[in-house]
Design a protein around this motif. Structure first.
Motif, PDB file in Angstrom:
ATOM      1  N   ALA A  42       4.022  29.984  14.471  1.00 46.05           N
ATOM      2  CA  ALA A  42       4.289  29.248  15.555  1.00 46.05           C
ATOM      3  C   ALA A  42       3.878  29.016  17.109  1.00 46.05           C
ATOM      4  CB  ALA A  42       6.050  29.321  16.118  1.00 46.05           C
ATOM      5  N   ALA A  43       2.869  30.061  17.427  1.00 47.66           N
ATOM      6  CA  ALA A  43       2.440  29.532  17.642  1.00 47.66           C
ATOM      7  C   ALA A  43       0.747  28.417  18.062  1.00 47.66           C
ATOM      8  CB  ALA A  43       1.613  30.790  19.338  1.00 47.66           C
ATOM      9  N   ARG A  44       0.444  27.931  16.309  1.00 46.54           N
ATOM     10  CA  ARG A  44      -0.546  27.499  16.030  1.00 46.54           C
ATOM     11  C   ARG A  44       0.155  26.200  15.174  1.00 46.54           C
ATOM     12  NH1 ARG A  44      -1.615  32.200  16.549  1.00 46.54           N
ATOM     13  NH2 ARG A  44      -4.024  33.474  16.728  1.00 46.54           N
ATOM     14  N   ALA A  45       1.368  26.097  15.040  1.00 48.43           N
ATOM     15  CA  ALA A  45       1.811  25.187  14.155  1.00 48.43           C
ATOM     16  C   ALA A  45       2.084  23.726  15.326  1.00 48.43           C
ATOM     17  CB  ALA A  45       3.323  25.531  13.460  1.00 48.43           C
ATOM     18  N   SER A  46       2.474  22.616  14.009  1.00 49.86           N
ATOM     19  CA  SER A  46       2.581  21.802  15.341  1.00 49.86           C
ATOM     20  C   SER A  46       4.222  21.451  14.916  1.00 49.86           C
ATOM     21  CB  SER A  46       1.666  20.251  14.821  1.00 49.86           C
ATOM     22  OG  SER A  46       2.333  20.549  13.371  1.00 49.86           O
ATOM     23  N   SER A  47       4.999  22.298  14.612  1.00 54.18           N
ATOM     24  CA  SER A  47       6.548  21.724  13.871  1.00 54.18           C
ATOM     25  C   SER A  47       7.491  22.578  13.682  1.00 54.18           C
ATOM     26  CB  SER A  47       6.654  20.204  12.494  1.00 54.18           C
ATOM     27  OG  SER A  47       6.461  20.722  11.388  1.00 54.18           O
ATOM     28  N   ASN A  85      -4.161  30.753   6.586  1.00 54.55           N
ATOM     29  CA  ASN A  85      -4.653  30.356   5.651  1.00 54.55           C
ATOM     30  C   ASN A  85      -4.088  28.951   5.593  1.00 54.55           C
ATOM     31  OD1 ASN A  85      -6.788  31.683   6.113  1.00 54.55           O
ATOM     32  ND2 ASN A  85      -6.556  33.405   3.980  1.00 54.55           N
ATOM     33  N   HIS A  86      -3.045  29.082   5.465  1.00 57.43           N
ATOM     34  CA  HIS A  86      -1.838  28.398   4.296  1.00 57.43           C
ATOM     35  C   HIS A  86      -1.579  27.113   5.767  1.00 57.43           C
ATOM     36  CE1 HIS A  86      -0.067  30.073   0.733  1.00 57.43           C
ATOM     37  NE2 HIS A  86      -0.159  30.630   1.100  1.00 57.43           N
ATOM     38  N   LEU A  87      -2.037  27.909   6.829  1.00 54.79           N
ATOM     39  CA  LEU A  87      -1.214  27.321   7.955  1.00 54.79           C
ATOM     40  C   LEU A  87      -2.684  26.048   8.405  1.00 54.79           C
ATOM     41  CD1 LEU A  87       0.187  26.762  10.929  1.00 54.79           C
ATOM     42  CD2 LEU A  87      -1.440  28.110  12.266  1.00 54.79           C
ATOM     43  N   TYR A  88      -3.824  26.642   8.781  1.00 53.35           N
ATOM     44  CA  TYR A  88      -4.654  25.568   8.420  1.00 53.35           C
ATOM     45  C   TYR A  88      -4.885  25.356   7.764  1.00 53.35           C
ATOM     46  CZ  TYR A  88      -5.940  27.172  13.256  1.00 53.35           C
ATOM     47  OH  TYR A  88      -5.364  27.452  14.296  1.00 53.35           O
ATOM     48  N   GLU A  90      -2.535  23.518   5.810  1.00 51.86           N
ATOM     49  CA  GLU A  90      -1.146  22.647   6.093  1.00 51.86           C
ATOM     50  C   GLU A  90      -1.976  21.528   7.260  1.00 51.86           C
ATOM     51  OE1 GLU A  90       2.107  20.728   5.327  1.00 51.86           O
ATOM     52  OE2 GLU A  90       1.077  22.032   4.448  1.00 51.86           O
ATOM     53  N   LEU A  91      -2.760  22.504   8.157  1.00 50.82           N
ATOM     54  CA  LEU A  91      -2.829  21.354   9.584  1.00 50.82           C
ATOM     55  C   LEU A  91      -3.353  19.837   9.141  1.00 50.82           C
ATOM     56  CD1 LEU A  91      -2.423  23.944  12.034  1.00 50.82           C
ATOM     57  CD2 LEU A  91      -1.394  21.932  12.432  1.00 50.82           C
ATOM     58  N   ARG A  92      -4.563  20.748   7.857  1.00 52.76           N
ATOM     59  CA  ARG A  92      -5.628  19.820   7.893  1.00 52.76           C
ATOM     60  C   ARG A  92      -5.107  18.372   7.028  1.00 52.76           C
ATOM     61  NH1 ARG A  92      -9.215  24.100   7.818  1.00 52.76           N
ATOM     62  NH2 ARG A  92      -8.740  24.655   5.622  1.00 52.76           N
ATOM     63  N   ARG A  93      -3.863  19.059   5.938  1.00 51.15           N
ATOM     64  CA  ARG A  93      -3.307  18.395   5.443  1.00 51.15           C
ATOM     65  C   ARG A  93      -2.307  16.832   5.844  1.00 51.15           C
ATOM     66  NH1 ARG A  93       1.485  16.978   3.240  1.00 51.15           N
ATOM     67  NH2 ARG A  93       1.952  17.575   4.962  1.00 51.15           N
ATOM     68  N   GLN A  94      -1.818  18.148   6.411  1.00 56.01           N
ATOM     69  CA  GLN A  94      -1.140  16.565   7.643  1.00 56.01           C
ATOM     70  C   GLN A  94      -2.009  16.038   8.592  1.00 56.01           C
ATOM     71  OE1 GLN A  94       0.226  18.342  11.469  1.00 56.01           O
ATOM     72  NE2 GLN A  94       2.286  18.089  11.437  1.00 56.01           N
ATOM     73  N   ARG A  95      -2.493  16.091   9.068  1.00 57.03           N
ATOM     74  CA  ARG A  95      -3.846  15.861  10.255  1.00 57.03           C
ATOM     75  C   ARG A  95      -3.901  14.605   8.833  1.00 57.03           C
ATOM     76  NH1 ARG A  95      -5.283  12.206  12.843  1.00 57.03           N
ATOM     77  NH2 ARG A  95      -6.938  12.398  13.925  1.00 57.03           N
ATOM     78  N   ARG A  96      -5.145  14.867   7.864  1.00 54.44           N
ATOM     79  CA  ARG A  96      -5.051  13.959   6.815  1.00 54.44           C
ATOM     80  C   ARG A  96      -4.475  12.385   6.787  1.00 54.44           C
ATOM     81  NH1 ARG A  96      -6.628  16.835   2.903  1.00 54.44           N
ATOM     82  NH2 ARG A  96      -5.030  16.863   1.190  1.00 54.44           N
ATOM     83  N   VAL A  97      -3.323  12.617   6.588  1.00 54.72           N
ATOM     84  CA  VAL A  97      -1.833  11.483   5.964  1.00 54.72           C
ATOM     85  C   VAL A  97      -0.997  11.570   7.282  1.00 54.72           C
ATOM     86  CG1 VAL A  97      -1.447  12.810   3.872  1.00 54.72           C
ATOM     87  CG2 VAL A  97       0.001  13.497   5.254  1.00 54.72           C
TER      88      VAL A  97
END
Lengths: 187, 399
Positions: A42-47, A85-88, A90-97
């Motif tokens: 939660a300290a690193r996620a966007s939602s 690993n899962h988080l980053y 997911e963050l990169r995938r989210q940022r891409r779309v």
């Protein structure tokens, strides 16, 4: 809200029993480690949705690879590594779309990706957040839980509390301001 | 400066996973005009996310076991252990029946507004707004495109990918589809290609197809690929490809672009995510070319071993491209011929077992590392620039 985490030996024992197929042991292991892993994510996620997804994915991966874990190590740290690993990913995938004009989400995604060095500070903040919440009136804490833990829609919450939605939104904003002030040591 | 009451309402609505239509756009306009509110939005949103991390997760262990164990089951015609769970479904479990009923009413209203008829939502990455396309529609993505089904499942199509959209999935004619499929209780998500079919209940994977082969690469969950009467079960990290008429074979991606931006040292990135060849001058004139150099951290691009295959998605105004695939340090000079439809994306595949040295130089040995790769059309003073959508080198187990 904070749980007492078993010591490393107890966790290793739960891991060993989990590898042998003991579902009760695995449930106990998840129960012991989930709060810490959740705060870490939660300290690193966007939602909040991303927190849920990444925490679950991390424990699934951990379960499938539990035989690779070497007893005597730091099981919590091992699972947090998987979660990172899962988080980053997911963050990169989210940022891409994300659409370029979706500024609201882009600001959050960029902040999460850029603030890797601040993650430790944010995690420390998350620990303080618990203390700050304790200082809120009970009614305010309950309101936050209904809204952000249980995802009660604003209009439903407003109807249930017999308040206009905009007044309830302002109240939630002010509660968050108080919490932010508390985290920054202003209150 | 604190936001006013209307702005606080906008903030609050945008905290929801799926704000009502139009409200997100309003917030975007507001934030674009006010940097102070941007800072407030980031602080408040991240506080809410941090707060969500304190929520009790009482049934997490059971859900994890259910997902993990469903992935281990072997079922006919496939597949799948979904790691993801739809946010709404997951959270409805945590809330009381009364709140569930109220939330359901809102969701139904939202669905009625946002999904007025059957079909999927199509969004071009980097382009504002989305459009709805009907089931049965065939399309070729002119840039990076995201398709979203009404249950939230996503397929991200690479530039030049050709698909036909169905209610339960995709017919992938050619190109690359990165899929994030949410668990479905009624009908499975299916991808069919000329060579294979994949049935998915909930996972994340990439599916590629061209005229001669189809591939699957699993990021999360489990997938079973069926081709030529043979099925192959794949877990996270596994990949496989089926050549026309042949059973699926496992393979491993050893180098891929996009994926490591540091690799590309020539060419111009375009809005759709593809890259246009750069130009260098030599005695014959302007020559379009693309160059991939060593990766960040001093790593080489990839190590060559027998059984590797190179695949590239190309677009060019010419009908035929004669590319040189070369690494000067290794002394490799491989000529690759691609027949493309002018102006359209084409996926071409090359067998790297036929790597050829310069002149009478020594043949490459297994393990030799590629540090830099150039793609250059055969010397042609009038050579058109070309576009590269993606490139990958995979290690097969078929040899």
């Amino acid at each position: 809200m904070m749980s007492d985490m078993p010591n490393h030996n107890a966790l290793d024992d739960l891991a060993l029993r989990s590898v042998r197929g003991d579902a009760t042991a695995f449930n106990a292991l998840v129960e012991a480690l989930a709060p810490d892993v959740s705060r870490f994510v939660a300290a690193r996620a966007s939602s909040a949705a991303m927190v849920d997804e990444v925490v679950q994915a991390a424990f699934v991966t951990a379960f499938l690879r539990l035989a690779d874990y070497e007893p005597g190590g730091n099981l919590g740290g091992w699972i947090k590594g998987i979660a990172r690993n899962h988080l980053y990913e997911e963050l990169r995938r989210q940022r891409r779309v994300l659409a370029d004009d979706d500024l609201a989400e882009r600001l959050i995604a960029d902040d999460c990706l850029a603030s890797g060095e601040e993650a430790e500070r944010r995690q420390a903040e998350a620990a303080r957040l618990h203390a700050c919440l304790e200082r809120l009136p009970e009614s305010s804490r309950q309101l936050l839980e209904c809204r952000y833990w249980h995802d009660e829609q604003l209009v439903d919450l407003a109807r249930r509390l017999r308040q206009p939605a905009n007044r309830l939104a302002a109240r939630l904003y002010r509660i968050r301001q108080v919490l932010l002030g508390c985290l920054e040591g202003r209150a | 400066m604190n936001p006013d009451a209307d702005q606080m309402l906008l903030f609050e609505e945008a905290m929801q996973a799926e704000p009502l239509p139009g409200r997100r756009e309003e917030l975007n306009h507001l934030l674009a005009a006010n940097p102070t509110l941007q800072a407030a939005w980031i602080a408040h949103r991240r506080l809410v996310v941090s707060f969500s991390g304190l929520a009790p997760r009482t049934d997490l262990g059971a859900r994890v076991l259910a997902v993990a164990q469903s992935g281990r089951q072997s079922r006919c015609q496939v597949i799948a252990a979904g790691v993801q769970r739809r946010l709404e479904v997951r959270r409805w479990r945590r809330i009381g029946l009364r709140a569930m009923a109220a939330a359901a009413a809102i969701i139904i209203v939202y669905v009625a507004i946002a999904w007025p008829r059957s079909g999927v939502e199509l969004q071009r990455v980097g382009v504002a707004g989305a459009q709805r396309i009907a089931y049965g529609t065939s399309l070729a993505s002119d840039g990076q495109v995201v398709l979203r089904w009404r249950d939230g499942s996503l397929a991200e199509l690479a530039p030049g990918t050709q698909v036909t959209v169905a209610s339960d999935g995709l017919n992938l004619v050619s190109g690359v589809a990165d899929c994030t499929i949410l668990p479905r209780s009624r009908e499975a998500f299916r991808i069919t290609t000329a060579q294979a079919h994949v049935t998915v209940l909930g996972t994340r994977f990439r599916c590629t197809a061209d005229r001669t082969s189809s591939g699957v690469e699993v990021t999360r969950g489990r997938v079973r690929m069926v081709a030529a009467g043979t099925d192959l079960e794949l877990g996270a990290g596994d990949a496989a490809r089926a050549i026309t008429g042949s059973p699926p074979q496992r393979e491993t991606v050893v180098w891929r672009w996009p994926g490591d931006e540091a690799a590309l040292t020539a060419g111009t990135r375009q809005a759709d995510g593809s890259v246009r060849s750069g130009v260098f001058q030599d005695r014959t004139g302007a020559i379009p070319h693309l160059n991939f150099a060593g990766l960040a951290g001093g790593r080489e691009l990839f190590a060559w071993h027998p059984g590797q295959v190179l695949r590239v998605a190309l677009r060019c105004a010419d009908r035929q491209m004669h590319l040189q695939f070369l690494d000067q340090a290794l002394g490799i000079n491989q000529h690759l011929m691609a027949t493309v439809v002018p102006g359209e994306w084409t996926v071409v595949t090359y067998d790297l077992d036929a790597l050829r040295p310069y002149g009478s130089g020594p043949a490459p040995v297994a393990g030799a590392t590629f540090g830099s790769v150039n793609f250059t059309p055969e010397p042609d003073p009038e050579g058109h620039p070309f576009d590269l959508g993606w490139i990958e080198v995979v290690q097969t187990e078929s040899r």
